[in-house]
Write a protein that holds these residues in place. Structure first.
Motif, short mmCIF file in Angstrom:
data_model
loop_
_atom_site.label_atom_id
_atom_site.label_comp_id
_atom_site.label_asym_id
_atom_site.label_seq_id
_atom_site.Cartn_x
_atom_site.Cartn_y
_atom_site.Cartn_z
N ASP A 480 0.82 -1.22 0.00
CA ASP A 480 0.00 0.00 0.00
C ASP A 480 0.85 1.25 0.00
O ASP A 480 0.58 2.20 -0.75
CB ASP A 480 -0.93 0.00 1.22
N GLU A 481 1.86 1.29 0.84
CA GLU A 481 2.70 2.48 0.97
C GLU A 481 4.16 2.05 0.80
O GLU A 481 4.62 1.13 1.49
CB GLU A 481 2.51 3.16 2.34
N VAL A 482 4.87 2.73 -0.10
CA VAL A 482 6.26 2.39 -0.40
C VAL A 482 7.12 3.64 -0.24
O VAL A 482 6.78 4.72 -0.77
CB VAL A 482 6.41 1.84 -1.83
N PHE A 483 8.22 3.50 0.49
CA PHE A 483 9.19 4.58 0.66
C PHE A 483 10.55 4.05 0.19
O PHE A 483 11.05 3.05 0.71
CB PHE A 483 9.26 5.02 2.13
N TRP A 484 11.14 4.77 -0.77
CA TRP A 484 12.43 4.37 -1.33
C TRP A 484 13.39 5.53 -1.09
O TRP A 484 13.16 6.66 -1.52
CB TRP A 484 12.29 4.09 -2.82
N PHE A 485 14.50 5.24 -0.44
CA PHE A 485 15.43 6.29 -0.04
C PHE A 485 16.84 5.73 -0.09
O PHE A 485 17.06 4.51 0.05
CB PHE A 485 15.11 6.81 1.36
N GLY A 486 17.80 6.60 -0.30
CA GLY A 486 19.20 6.17 -0.34
C GLY A 486 20.05 7.12 -1.15
O GLY A 486 19.64 8.23 -1.52
N ASP A 487 21.24 6.64 -1.42
CA ASP A 487 22.19 7.39 -2.24
C ASP A 487 22.00 6.93 -3.69
O ASP A 487 22.59 5.94 -4.13
CB ASP A 487 23.62 7.13 -1.76
N PHE A 488 21.14 7.66 -4.41
CA PHE A 488 20.83 7.29 -5.79
C PHE A 488 21.91 7.76 -6.78
O PHE A 488 21.92 7.33 -7.93
CB PHE A 488 19.48 7.88 -6.20
N ASN A 489 22.77 8.64 -6.32
CA ASN A 489 23.93 9.11 -7.10
C ASN A 489 23.56 9.87 -8.37
O ASN A 489 24.39 9.98 -9.28
CB ASN A 489 24.85 7.93 -7.47
N PHE A 490 22.36 10.38 -8.47
CA PHE A 490 22.02 11.24 -9.61
C PHE A 490 22.62 12.63 -9.39
O PHE A 490 22.53 13.19 -8.29
CB PHE A 490 20.50 11.33 -9.79
N ARG A 491 23.18 13.20 -10.43
CA ARG A 491 23.94 14.44 -10.31
C ARG A 491 23.24 15.59 -11.03
O ARG A 491 22.18 15.43 -11.64
CB ARG A 491 25.34 14.25 -10.93
N LEU A 492 23.89 16.75 -10.94
CA LEU A 492 23.44 17.94 -11.67
C LEU A 492 24.24 18.04 -12.97
O LEU A 492 25.49 18.03 -12.95
CB LEU A 492 23.65 19.21 -10.83
N ASN A 493 23.56 18.12 -14.09
CA ASN A 493 24.21 18.21 -15.39
C ASN A 493 24.67 19.64 -15.66
O ASN A 493 24.18 20.33 -16.55
CB ASN A 493 23.27 17.75 -16.50
N LYS A 494 25.59 20.11 -14.84
CA LYS A 494 26.12 21.47 -14.99
C LYS A 494 27.52 21.50 -14.39
O LYS A 494 27.86 20.72 -13.50
CB LYS A 494 25.21 22.47 -14.27
N ASP A 495 28.31 22.44 -14.88
CA ASP A 495 29.68 22.54 -14.40
C ASP A 495 29.71 23.15 -13.01
O ASP A 495 28.74 23.74 -12.53
CB ASP A 495 30.53 23.37 -15.37
#
Length: 654
Positions: A480-495
């Motif tokens: 019914d209820e799902v929580f997903w959390f962690g270090d997903f390692n998605f970054r910012l595509n900018k310098d």
């Protein structure tokens, strides 16, 4: 058997009892007085009290002599003596008053003896019911009944002796005289008696609430939470629905203030349990009854009147540091909102080497109100679930599973760890993950996500609350209820320079310009990852990458771009079941290059059926004791330091 006077022995006993009652003696005295007047031809004195009974009997009229028939009595053996209890103080005082009244009757005017006896009979209090009854023959009881004042008043002779006015007058006189005697005026040489003190106004009614102060404080809550009811009603509309007195009365239960106060206090949620409900529950699998079920609507409304539970979800990449923060209060117990949550779920990536020490520190911070429901690990991935200790009875068995996303399965630095259980009728799934790192490895991170939802084998024994909306290829659809959390390692595509300039120009609460370059936000909008998931608005600075112990981002030669790598996302089977209350980071913890990120949620609960295997109140007791002991020791040390500081600040002048 006859007496020297010629009367049978049993008649003499009965006559003696009648003389003590006053009726026969009054009649004798009056007849004797009339006879003395006739013989003397003038006024004569009334007979003395000590007149022999043989002389008195000679003056009785013929009618009374005719009624006193001699009856033969069969001799009986004497009765065995029986043990009798000692008389109480009330009985002794009543007997003394009875003897005094009898002697006073003998001193009254014989012409008005019948009226005086009647007045005293009406004014006399009833003897104590606990007094012992004196044995008497049936003949004695019959004679006493005939000689009672009521019988004399009912007879024609009694009516002819005086009118109603004489009776009332005499009654008032004797009542006043008797009152004076009770106050000690009529005793000559005797002990004085105090008059009975009557209250000036009616006494207030007695209260049935006899609970002592120590009992009333047994369920008292902490002083810091006294305003919780007002706060919860104002913010969440959460009102306690404990079983009220009206419900008890409506169910036919006898109760009073004391019983209801002992059953519930102002903030208590505990109510009486019917014996039939206890019989029907096993507390391992529960009961299938619609009413009174442990997971049913009645229990749910009792503990959660608004059917919402507060959940704290946090993620932190510890970078494998051995050193733990000195204080975790700012992380687990933020000042906003004012009250702690009902459930705490903490996921850790690259955790510290001593996992047990980390869990003890969590228990020490949360305190005795929370217990560790379950904890699991997958390599350096840790997850701990703490819950309020009075809610563990409504949890099902806790299950967990792991997934390794590395090519070599023995290396467990990247992967996922899931824990699931059912709380009342709502199923929960918590997943903490550590995806592939690298600025350009977006596809690898999406593969990690897809492998996790397919390979995570949950639930195992706990039944699905809604199997018709589940999918065998996606674990997140089975809860019914799902929580997903962690270090997903998605970054910012900018310098780095552009990101630094945006951070310097914009305040901390406005991160919209940075989120335009966020990889996870872009992929979620496309539907390529975290399908059906949502994320609360981000109003905090990027949580990665910091110099350890400092507030500055990476100053090494790599000059990594600050990014939102640590995230918390959620999804629900039902719309608007999950409401995000707060989503932020904890900048004060600086032992890692990541800042902890946490989110507070209000989750709607539904009642369930007791057809699930329950946890039966199991928790990590050893961890609980160690954490509380450390908390107590820390508090004692703090007080000792404060005491030393106060003593050192005082100087003496000699």
């Amino acid at each position: 058997m006859s007496t020297p006077n010629g009367f049978p022995q049993h008649s003499r006993v009965c006559l003696t009892r009648s003389v003590e009652g006053g009726a026969v003696q009054d009649l004798q005295a009056k007849k004797a007085g009339k006879a003395a007047k006739k013989e003397a031809g003038g006024e004569g004195a009334p007979p003395k009290i000590g007149t022999p009974i043989t002389g008195t009997l000679k003056l009785l009229p013929e009618e009374l002599k005719a009624n006193m028939k001699i009856k033969s009595i069969t001799p009986r053996p004497p009765r065995k003596p029986r043990l009798e209890r000692a008389a109480s103080l009330d009985e002794k005082s009543w007997r003394k008053w009875r003897r005094f009244r009898t002697s006073q009757e003998s001193l009254t005017d014989p012409n008005e003896t019948s009226s005086s006896n009647g007045s005293l009979q009406e004014a006399s209090p009833s003897p104590p019911t606990r007094g012992r009854a004196s044995p008497c023959n049936p003949c004695c009881q019959q004679d006493s009944l005939h000689s009672s004042p009521d019988a004399l008043e009912a007879s024609p002779a009694g009516k002819s002796r005086g009118g109603a006015s004489d009776l009332g007058k005499r009654a008032s006189e004797i009542s006043s005289a008797f009152g004076g005697l009770l106050r000690g005026k009529g005793f000559a040489g005797g002990k004085p008696r105090l008059s009975q003190i009557m209250p000036a106004r009616p006494l207030p009614p007695m209260e049935l609430n006899v609970a002592s102060h120590s009992l009333r404080t047994a369920n008292r809550i902490d002083s810091d939470c006294l305003d919780y009811r007002h706060y919860s009603q104002h913010k969440f509309g959460r009102v306690s629905s404990s079983l009220s007195d009206s419900k008890l009365q409506g169910n036919g239960t006898l109760y009073d203030n004391c019983s209801t106060d002992s059953m519930k206090s102002t903030f208590s949620v505990l109510t009486p349990i019917r014996a039939k409900d206890v019989r029907s529950r096993s507390y391992l699998e529960g009961s299938l009854l619609a009413s009174g079920a442990l997971m049913g609507a009645e229990e749910l409304s009792r503990y959660f009147p608004d059917r919402n539970i507060g959940i704290f979800v946090a993620t932190w990449n510890m970078q494998g540091q051995k050193e733990l923060p000195v204080n975790l209060d700012d992380f687990l117990l933020p000042t906003d909102p004012d009250f702690a949550q009902d459930m705490y779920v903490i996921g850790v990536q690259e955790g510290c080497p001593d996992r047990r020490e980390w869990e003890i520190r969590l228990q020490e911070t949360l305190g005795p109100h929370y217990v560790l429901l379950h904890s699991a690990a997958h390599g350096v991935l840790y997850m701990s679930v703490f819950i309020r200790r009075d809610l563990i009875w409504f949890c099902s068995e806790v299950e967990y599973a792991t997934v390794t996303t590395r090519i070599v399965s023995q290396i467990k630095t990247k992967g996922a760890l899931g824990i699931c259980f059912t709380f009342f009728g709502t199923s929960f799934l918590f997943i903490t993950s550590h995806f592939t790192s690298g600025d350009s490895k977006v596809n690898e991170r999406k593969l990690d996500y897809n492998k996790t939802i397919q390979a995570l084998t949950l639930p195992k024994n706990v039944p699905d609350t809604n199997p018709y909306r589940s999918s065998s290829s996606d674990v997140t659809t089975r809860f019914d209820e799902v929580f997903w959390f962690g270090d997903f390692n998605f970054r910012l595509n900018k310098d780095r320079e552009t990101v630094d300039s945006i951070l310097e120009q914009n305040p901390d609460t406005d991160m919209s310009k940075l989120l335009v370059y966020d990889q996870l936000t872009t992929e979620m909008s496309r539907g390529s990852i975290f399908k059906g998931f949502q994320e609360a608005d981000i109003h905090f600075r990027p949580s990665y990458k910091f110099d350890i112990g400092k507030d500055s981002y990476d100053t090494t030669s790599k000059q990594r771009t600050p990014s939102y790598t640590d995230r918390v996302v959620f999804r629900s089977r039902y719309k608007d079941d999950i409401q995000a209350v707060k989503y932020s980071s904890c900048p004060v913890i600086k032992t890692s290059d990541h800042r902890p990120v946490f989110a507070l949620f209000r989750v709607k609960l539904r009642p369930g059926r007791d057809n699930i295997p329950l946890a039966a109140g199991q928790f990590d007791r050893d961890l609980y004791l160690i954490g509380i002991r450390r908390r107590t020791t820390r508090e004692l040390q703090r007080r000792l330091v404060q005491k030393d500081q106060r003593s050192s600040s005082i100087c003496s002048i000699s």
